[in-house]
Design a protein around this motif. Structure first.
Motif, short mmCIF file in Angstrom:
data_model
loop_
_atom_site.label_atom_id
_atom_site.label_comp_id
_atom_site.label_asym_id
_atom_site.label_seq_id
_atom_site.Cartn_x
_atom_site.Cartn_y
_atom_site.Cartn_z
N ASP A 195 0.88 -1.17 0.00
CA ASP A 195 0.00 0.00 0.00
C ASP A 195 0.91 1.22 0.00
O ASP A 195 1.44 1.62 1.03
CB ASP A 195 -0.92 0.02 1.21
N MET A 196 1.09 1.81 -1.17
CA MET A 196 2.03 2.90 -1.32
C MET A 196 1.48 4.22 -0.77
O MET A 196 2.23 5.20 -0.65
CB MET A 196 2.42 3.08 -2.79
N ALA A 368 -3.07 -4.49 2.30
CA ALA A 368 -2.04 -4.79 3.30
C ALA A 368 -0.91 -3.78 3.12
O ALA A 368 -0.43 -3.58 2.01
CB ALA A 368 -1.51 -6.20 3.12
N PHE A 369 -0.50 -3.14 4.21
CA PHE A 369 0.54 -2.12 4.11
C PHE A 369 1.86 -2.73 3.66
O PHE A 369 2.47 -2.29 2.68
CB PHE A 369 0.70 -1.42 5.46
N VAL A 370 2.34 -3.74 4.37
CA VAL A 370 3.58 -4.44 4.01
C VAL A 370 3.28 -5.93 3.93
O VAL A 370 2.66 -6.50 4.83
CB VAL A 370 4.69 -4.18 5.05
N THR A 371 3.69 -6.55 2.85
CA THR A 371 3.55 -8.00 2.68
C THR A 371 4.93 -8.62 2.81
O THR A 371 5.84 -8.30 2.04
CB THR A 371 2.92 -8.34 1.31
N HIS A 372 5.08 -9.48 3.80
CA HIS A 372 6.39 -10.04 4.14
C HIS A 372 6.47 -11.49 3.68
O HIS A 372 5.67 -12.32 4.09
CB HIS A 372 6.60 -9.95 5.66
N ASN A 405 1.88 -0.95 -9.65
CA ASN A 405 0.72 -0.30 -10.30
C ASN A 405 0.35 1.00 -9.61
O ASN A 405 -0.07 1.97 -10.25
CB ASN A 405 -0.47 -1.25 -10.31
N GLN A 406 0.49 1.03 -8.28
CA GLN A 406 0.16 2.24 -7.54
C GLN A 406 1.16 3.36 -7.80
O GLN A 406 0.83 4.54 -7.72
CB GLN A 406 0.11 1.92 -6.04
#
Length: 436
Positions: A195-196, A368-372, A405-406
């Motif tokens: 989520d940029m 999701a802000f960060v995907t780990h 894409n963002q």
């Protein structure tokens, strides 16, 4: 959250002695400017003077050429960047540094330095170097959009502190090298911003010095080594953090007692998978054993994905993409073309208009802000045997393209298929209201 270098523009006048005419002209100009600013609050005005020899002098903003000749803490030969030596009175040292570098003080309470890194040798996995490059691009994109500086390390700062322990020497050195930064934001190489637009709510952490994704009940009620994830964290640049790193590293390979800590950790956290002491279990151990000392200053964030485990996140990309497109169909503000430098304005609008009060997590309207990609090991290829490597690499590509894409939408193009990185497709003017 304030941007890096959040100093307000100040009108500073560089007058020479006796320049009465120029002073009068300046006063007239000031009156005109003041009148204009009443009707245009965003209007700013900066004066430039001249040094001897005609070299321009900027009279506002950050002064990155000023470093007083008077001795400061950097001149102390006993100051060490090494993880093995302690730092004392760091809060006072930072305070003195700001006094001698006053242009850095405005906005400093929210200033972030992002820190990340990877190994120094080429990857064994054939696709590993490509994936690490794209993961780094992802972090650079996020940092650029939000005005953060970023530091990347691909070398060990201590020969014994390798693998998951390598972050601690880098974080400590970054604190010393960047006294102007209030927060050091460590992000593992295999963690991807998905989520940029989202920004960590720093106001929530005013009374805390470490922010990490985790759950108190899993620490104290049923102790688990996965009660938090130490792959992404915000740590305040202060003496408390320096002391924490000193204690934290005492369970790592730099300590003569390193070998005893693995069995101690496994005696408490029964689900710990491997025998040696690791940084994550060591941090949980400190919270578990010394709750009164550490818990008040450590914020366990669970309301959004400060880091989200990739299993369960990537499968939802199609649904969350459609939810965000619906927001854009509903309000043309979000469809408006704009320069990347003002992207935060549109993220804030989406937050207020559609996402206020919406927690992250499975089924949420939020990305999701960060995907780990924990367990994937993209460089070595030694992934968790419970899933195959191709699944890891393919899903990492999808996550990277989802995030890209963002970013690239502001440049007029997107990936029409998340599994394919190139070529990108140009967007029609009123997308998504206007069909491809």
């Amino acid at each position: 959250m304030g941007k890096y270098g959040g100093a307000k523009t100040r009108t500073t006048v560089c007058l020479s002695d006796g320049a009465i005419f120029l002073a009068g002209a300046f006063m007239s100009l000031t009156l005109v400017w003041s009148y204009f600013s009443l009707f245009s609050p965003s209007f700013t005005f900066t004066f430039n003077g001249l040094r001897h020899g005609g070299e321009p002098v900027q009279c506002s903003g950050l002064n990155m050429q000023l470093d007083p000749s008077e001795p400061g803490f950097y001149d102390d030969p006993d100051l060490s960047y090494s993880i093995e030596k302690s730092i004392t009175n760091w809060d006072e040292k930072r305070h003195e540094w700001f006094k001698s570098h006053p242009s850095f003080k405005p906005g400093s309470e929210n200033r972030i330095l992002m820190v990340t890194g990877s190994q120094s040798s080429p990857c064994k996995n054939p696709i590993g170097d490509h994936l690490l490059l794209r993961c780094f691009k992802n972090k650079v994109d996020y940092a650029r959009i939000h005005g953060h500086e970023i530091f990347y390390s691909n070398a060990l700062l201590h020969p014994k502190m390798n693998s998951y322990w390598a972050k601690l020497p880098v974080v400590k050195a970054a604190m010393l090298a960047h006294p102007e930064a209030e927060w050091i934001w460590w992000v593992d190489s295999d963690a991807i911003f998905t989520d940029m637009e989202f920004k960590p709510p720093l106001h929530r952490y005013r009374q805390h010095n470490l922010v990490v994704h985790g759950w108190p009940n899993i620490i104290y009620d049923k102790p688990s080594w996965t009660a938090l994830n130490a792959g992404v964290f915000l740590i305040r640049n202060c003496q408390w953090s320096m002391d924490l790193i000193d204690t934290w590293k005492s369970m790592g390979p730099v300590s003569p007692d390193y070998k005893k800590w693995g069995p101690i950790q496994r005696s408490i956290f029964k689900d710990k998978l491997f025998p040696e002491s690791d940084d994550q279990t060591a941090l949980i151990y400190l919270l578990y054993k010394h709750k009164e000392l550490y818990y008040p200053k450590i914020y366990l964030e669970g309301e959004y994905y400060l880091q989200g485990y990739w299993i369960g996140v990537v499968d939802g990309f199609a649904n969350v993409t459609e939810r965000y497109l619906e927001m854009e169909r509903e309000d043309d503000t979000l469809r408006r073309r704009h320069a990347e430098k003002v992207s935060e304005r549109y993220g804030a609008f989406r937050e207020e208009r559609f996402l206020k009060g919406e927690f992250g997590g499975r089924g949420s309207r939020r990305r999701a802000f960060v995907t780990h990609f924990t367990g994937c090991q993209p460089c070595s290829g030694d992934h968790n045997p419970s899933y195959d490597g191709d699944t890891c690499w393919n899903e990492m590509i999808r996550a990277l393209n989802f995030a890209d894409n963002q970013v690239m939408r502001v440049y007029g193009h997107v990936h029409s298929d998340l599994s394919k990185t190139s070529p990108l497709q140009p967007l029609p003017f009123d997308y998504p209201n206007e069909a491809w």
